[in-house]
Design an enzyme around this catalytic site. Structure first.
Site, short mmCIF file in Angstrom:
data_model
loop_
_atom_site.label_atom_id
_atom_site.label_comp_id
_atom_site.label_asym_id
_atom_site.label_seq_id
_atom_site.Cartn_x
_atom_site.Cartn_y
_atom_site.Cartn_z
N HIS A 169 0.78 -1.05 -0.09
CA HIS A 169 -0.10 0.02 -0.09
C HIS A 169 0.63 1.01 0.01
O HIS A 169 2.14 1.67 -0.08
CB HIS A 169 -0.53 0.53 0.71
N HIS B 125 5.99 6.09 -0.82
CA HIS B 125 6.76 5.00 -1.02
C HIS B 125 5.33 3.51 -0.75
O HIS B 125 5.54 3.06 0.16
CB HIS B 125 7.81 4.51 -0.69
#
Length: 178
Positions: free
Chosen positions: A37, A120
């Site tokens: 995620h 990220h």
């Protein structure tokens, strides 16, 4: 109360592609692809009322879908590396969604985020990995080249207090619509 955070899910085809990077680094604990995620706002452990207020504030976010693209590999921790990640290319849509999540957190009475936003996708958590080995791994992998994907929703996840990496449970999903 479980730990809460809002995030963008990684589409299954991209997650499967990222699993091809899961080799060749001693000390890496690879994240399961279903737990990949992009965190928008970490909340942590909160009481039930704050959790409900945050979930409601997230539901008021209105914005159109947008595109994001992964942009290379990197590590956090410098000389004591602690994670390997896939970076995300700059995106005004992503920045707008992150700002909206920050506003939702403030509306729920939560403090401002203390860290700068660095989008990220964490691929591995590291334990006792040598900095030179991490550098060699990153050089060998050469980056992440993948098609962009459309973000048409974001979610509120919960997780158990653990060493990180899941399992995560979607508590609520919020569509992005034109």
């Amino acid at each position: 109360m479980p730990r809460l955070f809002s995030a963008i899910e990684i589409p299954r085809p991209l997650a499967e592609r990222l699993t091809l990077l899961r080799a060749g680094l001693t000390g890496a604990r690879w994240i399961d692809p279903e737990n990949y995620h992009l965190t928008l706002r970490f909340i942590g452990d909160v009481d039930g009322m704050t959790a409900r207020d945050f979930a409601e504030a997230l539901g008021a976010i209105e914005m159109p879908p947008f595109e994001i693209r992964l942009n290379g590999l990197g590590s956090f921790g410098g000389n004591k590396p602690r994670a390997i990640f896939a970076g995300v290319a700059p995106s005004e849509g992503l920045n707008a969604l992150r700002r909206a999540n920050d506003r939702a957190a403030r509306e729920a009475g939560l403090p401002a985020e203390g860290r700068n936003f660095m989008p990220h996708v964490t691929l591995a958590r590291l334990r006792n990995a040598r900095a030179d080995a991490v550098a060699a791994y990153l050089e060998h992998q050469g980056g992440v080249f993948a098609d962009p994907f459309i973000v048409n929703r974001f979610v509120l996840y919960s997780s158990r207090d653990s060493v990180g990496g899941g399992p995560y449970v979607v508590e609520a999903a919020y569509p992005l619509e034109d």
